[in-house]
Design a protein around this motif. Structure first.
Motif, PDB file in Angstrom:
ATOM      1  N   PRO A  72       0.729  -1.310   0.208  1.00 52.71           N
ATOM      2  CA  PRO A  72       0.127  -0.001  -0.021  1.00 52.71           C
ATOM      3  C   PRO A  72       0.829   1.332   0.190  1.00 52.71           C
ATOM      4  O   PRO A  72       0.432   2.346   0.151  1.00 52.71           O
ATOM      5  N   TRP A  73       2.051   1.044  -0.126  1.00 48.63           N
ATOM      6  CA  TRP A  73       2.927   2.303  -0.192  1.00 48.63           C
ATOM      7  C   TRP A  73       4.065   2.163  -1.289  1.00 48.63           C
ATOM      8  O   TRP A  73       4.341   0.985  -1.883  1.00 48.63           O
ATOM      9  N   ARG A 125      -1.050   4.429   0.057  1.00 46.45           N
ATOM     10  CA  ARG A 125      -2.638   4.382  -0.589  1.00 46.45           C
ATOM     11  C   ARG A 125      -3.451   4.062   0.531  1.00 46.45           C
ATOM     12  O   ARG A 125      -3.526   2.935   1.313  1.00 46.45           O
ATOM     13  N   ASP A 128      -8.558   0.967  -1.394  1.00 50.37           N
ATOM     14  CA  ASP A 128      -8.529   0.288  -2.695  1.00 50.37           C
ATOM     15  C   ASP A 128      -9.643  -0.885  -2.716  1.00 50.37           C
ATOM     16  O   ASP A 128     -10.685  -0.574  -1.792  1.00 50.37           O
ATOM     17  N   ASP A 182      -6.685   8.433  -3.777  1.00 49.95           N
ATOM     18  CA  ASP A 182      -6.718   7.595  -2.591  1.00 49.95           C
ATOM     19  C   ASP A 182      -5.341   7.558  -2.007  1.00 49.95           C
ATOM     20  O   ASP A 182      -5.218   6.693  -1.035  1.00 49.95           O
ATOM     21  N   GLU A 183      -4.466   8.275  -2.612  1.00 55.24           N
ATOM     22  CA  GLU A 183      -3.040   8.258  -2.108  1.00 55.24           C
ATOM     23  C   GLU A 183      -2.870   9.462  -1.237  1.00 55.24           C
ATOM     24  O   GLU A 183      -3.362  10.532  -1.500  1.00 55.24           O
TER      25      GLU A 183
END
Length: 215
Positions: A72-73, A125, A128, A182-183
């Motif tokens: 997620p990064w 992020r 998702d 979404d980031e």
């Protein structure tokens, strides 16, 4: 006939999971963790990590905890050729926040883009298709990735620091780095040679931040 010793695979020196590591490994880990300190970008200079060292630093992030393996990064390197664009963003973000900013303040904002030889933007992020992993867990994972990189840089003899600021949430910065809705930009990671050391700060002891749930 081949010598069996010449064709044998190297021994796996890593103990099985759950087994104790050799004392020297434990001592090294202790030393790296407890001697690492924040060295502000203004105290970092050339030379920065070479290509192999930078790859090892970035590779260290991959061992961070990552629930559901979402990755997620991500990290965006800001090379020397892009520092002028980042400086423009810092200046624009300041003026958007404060229309009365003086030329000196704008120049100071621009100057921050040129500090530290290796400069990365850490991006997380937050959401998702996997709704089970909450934003805070993703941020924790990103923080672990950043700490891994800082420790690897420290092991190589470099200093490092995290920097943030109001510009991180500005529209110009989001546009420059191409962030999705979404980031979120978490911080900049600054790494370089320590040109001016500072005293090691007094660390808190475990009793200051650990408690036991009553039975």
């Amino acid at each position: 006939m081949e010598d069996p010793a010449s064709t044998a695979k190297p021994a796996d020196l890593s103990p099985a999971l759950g087994q104790p590591r050799p004392p020297e490994v434990v001592e090294l880990a202790h030393a790296l963790i407890h001697t690492r300190q924040t060295i502000l970008p203004k105290r970092l200079g050339d030379p920065g990590p070479d290509a192999a060292q930078a790859q090892a630093i970035l590779g260290a992030a991959a061992s961070a905890p990552d629930h559901h393996e979402l990755l997620p990064w991500r990290f965006i390197v800001v090379p020397a050729g892009a520092r002028d664009r980042l400086a423009d963003v810092f200046a624009t973000a300041l003026v958007e926040r404060d229309a009365t900013a003086t030329p000196q303040q704008i120049a100071q904002a621009r100057e921050k883009a040129y500090r530290s030889p290796l400069l990365l933007l850490a991006v997380v992020r937050l959401r998702d298709d996997d709704a089970e992993i909450e934003p805070q867990e993703r941020i924790v994972s990103a923080g672990c990735a950043v700490q891994n990189m800082l420790l690897m840089a420290h092991a190589q003899g470099f200093g490092g620091a995290l920097t943030s600021g109001k510009a991180l949430s500005s529209a110009p910065l989001r546009a420059l780095f191409g962030l999705a809705d979404d980031e979120q930009a978490l911080c900049f990671v600054n790494i370089g040679t320590v040109i001016k050391a500072k005293p090691v700060r007094l660390r808190p002891v475990a009793a200051q931040y650990v408690s036991t749930l009553a039975t």
